[in-house]
Write a protein that holds these residues in place. Sequence first.
Motif, PDB file in Angstrom:
ATOM      1  N   THR A  35      27.556 -25.612 -12.770  1.00  0.00           N
ATOM      2  CA  THR A  35      27.008 -26.828 -13.335  1.00  0.00           C
ATOM      3  C   THR A  35      27.802 -28.018 -12.818  1.00  0.00           C
ATOM      4  O   THR A  35      29.018 -27.943 -12.682  1.00  0.00           O
ATOM      5  N   PHE A  36      27.113 -29.119 -12.543  1.00  0.00           N
ATOM      6  CA  PHE A  36      27.781 -30.315 -12.050  1.00  0.00           C
ATOM      7  C   PHE A  36      28.818 -30.796 -13.046  1.00  0.00           C
ATOM      8  O   PHE A  36      28.582 -30.863 -14.247  1.00  0.00           O
ATOM      9  N   ASP A  37      30.001 -31.129 -12.525  1.00  0.00           N
ATOM     10  CA  ASP A  37      31.101 -31.663 -13.319  1.00  0.00           C
ATOM     11  C   ASP A  37      31.711 -32.820 -12.530  1.00  0.00           C
ATOM     12  O   ASP A  37      32.180 -32.621 -11.407  1.00  0.00           O
ATOM     13  N   LYS A  38      31.679 -33.995 -13.107  1.00  0.00           N
ATOM     14  CA  LYS A  38      32.134 -35.225 -12.431  1.00  0.00           C
ATOM     15  C   LYS A  38      33.567 -35.106 -11.913  1.00  0.00           C
ATOM     16  O   LYS A  38      33.869 -35.527 -10.804  1.00  0.00           O
ATOM     17  N   GLU A  39      34.445 -34.527 -12.700  1.00  0.00           N
ATOM     18  CA  GLU A  39      35.852 -34.413 -12.299  1.00  0.00           C
ATOM     19  C   GLU A  39      36.027 -33.402 -11.165  1.00  0.00           C
ATOM     20  O   GLU A  39      36.755 -33.645 -10.210  1.00  0.00           O
ATOM     21  N   ARG A  40      35.382 -32.257 -11.285  1.00  0.00           N
ATOM     22  CA  ARG A  40      35.498 -31.238 -10.230  1.00  0.00           C
ATOM     23  C   ARG A  40      34.850 -31.693  -8.927  1.00  0.00           C
ATOM     24  O   ARG A  40      35.253 -31.277  -7.853  1.00  0.00           O
ATOM     25  N   TRP A  41      33.801 -32.517  -9.007  1.00  0.00           N
ATOM     26  CA  TRP A  41      33.129 -33.028  -7.813  1.00  0.00           C
ATOM     27  C   TRP A  41      34.136 -33.718  -6.887  1.00  0.00           C
ATOM     28  O   TRP A  41      34.033 -33.646  -5.677  1.00  0.00           O
ATOM     29  N   ARG A  42      35.126 -34.369  -7.456  1.00  0.00           N
ATOM     30  CA  ARG A  42      36.081 -35.159  -6.674  1.00  0.00           C
ATOM     31  C   ARG A  42      37.317 -34.386  -6.245  1.00  0.00           C
ATOM     32  O   ARG A  42      38.146 -34.896  -5.498  1.00  0.00           O
ATOM     33  N   VAL A  43      37.495 -33.135  -6.695  1.00  0.00           N
ATOM     34  CA  VAL A  43      38.677 -32.336  -6.381  1.00  0.00           C
ATOM     35  C   VAL A  43      38.677 -31.931  -4.908  1.00  0.00           C
ATOM     36  O   VAL A  43      37.679 -31.426  -4.401  1.00  0.00           O
ATOM     37  N   THR A  44      39.799 -32.171  -4.251  1.00  0.00           N
ATOM     38  CA  THR A  44      39.942 -31.758  -2.852  1.00  0.00           C
ATOM     39  C   THR A  44      41.135 -30.819  -2.706  1.00  0.00           C
ATOM     40  O   THR A  44      42.087 -30.882  -3.467  1.00  0.00           O
ATOM     41  N   ASN A  45      41.049 -29.949  -1.706  1.00  0.00           N
ATOM     42  CA  ASN A  45      42.189 -29.136  -1.310  1.00  0.00           C
ATOM     43  C   ASN A  45      42.149 -29.010   0.208  1.00  0.00           C
ATOM     44  O   ASN A  45      41.122 -28.692   0.786  1.00  0.00           O
ATOM     45  N   ASP A  46      43.248 -29.291   0.850  1.00  0.00           N
ATOM     46  CA  ASP A  46      43.323 -29.245   2.312  1.00  0.00           C
ATOM     47  C   ASP A  46      42.208 -30.068   2.960  1.00  0.00           C
ATOM     48  O   ASP A  46      41.530 -29.616   3.864  1.00  0.00           O
ATOM     49  N   GLU A  47      42.003 -31.279   2.475  1.00  0.00           N
ATOM     50  CA  GLU A  47      41.014 -32.207   3.012  1.00  0.00           C
ATOM     51  C   GLU A  47      39.570 -31.711   2.882  1.00  0.00           C
ATOM     52  O   GLU A  47      38.672 -32.176   3.566  1.00  0.00           O
ATOM     53  N   ALA A  48      39.312 -30.747   2.006  1.00  0.00           N
ATOM     54  CA  ALA A  48      37.959 -30.243   1.766  1.00  0.00           C
ATOM     55  C   ALA A  48      37.667 -30.361   0.273  1.00  0.00           C
ATOM     56  O   ALA A  48      38.569 -30.361  -0.552  1.00  0.00           O
ATOM     57  N   TYR A  49      36.400 -30.467  -0.043  1.00  0.00           N
ATOM     58  CA  TYR A  49      36.009 -30.529  -1.448  1.00  0.00           C
ATOM     59  C   TYR A  49      35.875 -29.118  -1.980  1.00  0.00           C
ATOM     60  O   TYR A  49      35.100 -28.325  -1.464  1.00  0.00           O
ATOM     61  N   ALA A  50      36.624 -28.824  -3.031  1.00  0.00           N
ATOM     62  CA  ALA A  50      36.740 -27.459  -3.524  1.00  0.00           C
ATOM     63  C   ALA A  50      35.482 -26.937  -4.218  1.00  0.00           C
ATOM     64  O   ALA A  50      35.191 -25.746  -4.142  1.00  0.00           O
ATOM     65  N   TYR A  51      34.726 -27.789  -4.893  1.00  0.00           N
ATOM     66  CA  TYR A  51      33.626 -27.310  -5.724  1.00  0.00           C
ATOM     67  C   TYR A  51      32.246 -27.848  -5.361  1.00  0.00           C
ATOM     68  O   TYR A  51      31.247 -27.409  -5.909  1.00  0.00           O
ATOM     69  N   ARG A  52      32.160 -28.796  -4.475  1.00  0.00           N
ATOM     70  CA  ARG A  52      30.882 -29.465  -4.213  1.00  0.00           C
ATOM     71  C   ARG A  52      29.775 -28.515  -3.778  1.00  0.00           C
ATOM     72  O   ARG A  52      28.634 -28.645  -4.211  1.00  0.00           O
ATOM     73  N   ASP A  53      30.092 -27.565  -2.928  1.00  0.00           N
ATOM     74  CA  ASP A  53      29.057 -26.658  -2.429  1.00  0.00           C
ATOM     75  C   ASP A  53      28.450 -25.830  -3.555  1.00  0.00           C
ATOM     76  O   ASP A  53      27.273 -25.480  -3.513  1.00  0.00           O
ATOM     77  N   LYS A  54      29.236 -25.542  -4.581  1.00  0.00           N
ATOM     78  CA  LYS A  54      28.743 -24.748  -5.707  1.00  0.00           C
ATOM     79  C   LYS A  54      27.971 -25.600  -6.712  1.00  0.00           C
ATOM     80  O   LYS A  54      27.178 -25.079  -7.486  1.00  0.00           O
ATOM     81  N   MET A  55      28.193 -26.922  -6.715  1.00  0.00           N
ATOM     82  CA  MET A  55      27.564 -27.803  -7.698  1.00  0.00           C
ATOM     83  C   MET A  55      26.360 -28.569  -7.179  1.00  0.00           C
ATOM     84  O   MET A  55      25.587 -29.104  -7.967  1.00  0.00           O
ATOM     85  N   VAL A  56      26.201 -28.664  -5.873  1.00  0.00           N
ATOM     86  CA  VAL A  56      25.194 -29.562  -5.321  1.00  0.00           C
ATOM     87  C   VAL A  56      23.777 -29.183  -5.735  1.00  0.00           C
ATOM     88  O   VAL A  56      22.950 -30.070  -6.008  1.00  0.00           O
ATOM     89  N   ASP A  57      23.448 -27.913  -5.833  1.00  0.00           N
ATOM     90  CA  ASP A  57      22.096 -27.517  -6.248  1.00  0.00           C
ATOM     91  C   ASP A  57      21.795 -27.978  -7.668  1.00  0.00           C
ATOM     92  O   ASP A  57      20.717 -28.497  -7.943  1.00  0.00           O
ATOM     93  N   ASP A  58      22.757 -27.808  -8.562  1.00  0.00           N
ATOM     94  CA  ASP A  58      22.568 -28.256  -9.943  1.00  0.00           C
ATOM     95  C   ASP A  58      22.401 -29.771  -9.982  1.00  0.00           C
ATOM     96  O   ASP A  58      21.548 -30.292 -10.699  1.00  0.00           O
ATOM     97  N   LEU A  59      23.175 -30.470  -9.196  1.00  0.00           N
ATOM     98  CA  LEU A  59      23.110 -31.936  -9.164  1.00  0.00           C
ATOM     99  C   LEU A  59      21.740 -32.413  -8.693  1.00  0.00           C
ATOM    100  O   LEU A  59      21.135 -33.302  -9.292  1.00  0.00           O
ATOM    101  N   ILE A  60      21.221 -31.814  -7.647  1.00  0.00           N
ATOM    102  CA  ILE A  60      19.928 -32.234  -7.092  1.00  0.00           C
ATOM    103  C   ILE A  60      18.772 -31.772  -7.980  1.00  0.00           C
ATOM    104  O   ILE A  60      17.837 -32.534  -8.235  1.00  0.00           O
ATOM    105  N   ASN A  61      18.811 -30.548  -8.465  1.00  0.00           N
ATOM    106  CA  ASN A  61      17.720 -30.001  -9.273  1.00  0.00           C
ATOM    107  C   ASN A  61      17.630 -30.622 -10.661  1.00  0.00           C
ATOM    108  O   ASN A  61      16.584 -30.556 -11.303  1.00  0.00           O
TER     109      ASN A  61
END
Length: 124
Positions: A35-61
């Motif tokens: 599920t989309f989470d505003k705080e997790r959306w912005r989390v990065t690790n090693d210059e990559a976004y840690a959770y965006r790929d898992k949340m993007v479908d929920d965000l768009i749908n």
Amino acid sequence: MKTRLLLLFLVVSGLSCQNRDKTNTDKEPEKTEMTFDKERWRVTNDEAYAYRDKMVDDLINNKKLKKLKKKAILELLGAPDRTDSDYLFYTIRQKRMFILPLQTKSMVIKLKENDSVEWIKMHE
């Protein structure tokens, strides 16, 4: 010449390596969506976004994003990774080799003149 061949060999070898360890099949499969989470959306690790790929479908749908104006989108998602006139680009996932990007998946939001959303698309 030898240096170029060695570099080419290393690049090809690195690209062809894959983890094929199938020995531990008792593990539960990794959750691929969240599920989309505003705080997790912005989390990065090693210059990559840690959770965006898992949340993007929920965000768009969810369709909520399509009803927002530009200001509200920026408050929800933060600053885009790139802009181009009326387009907002949010990097979802990026595969890299050293510092070179090999493949990038982005969410693109096209805005109308009144700053409302015209469309949202995924770009790879």
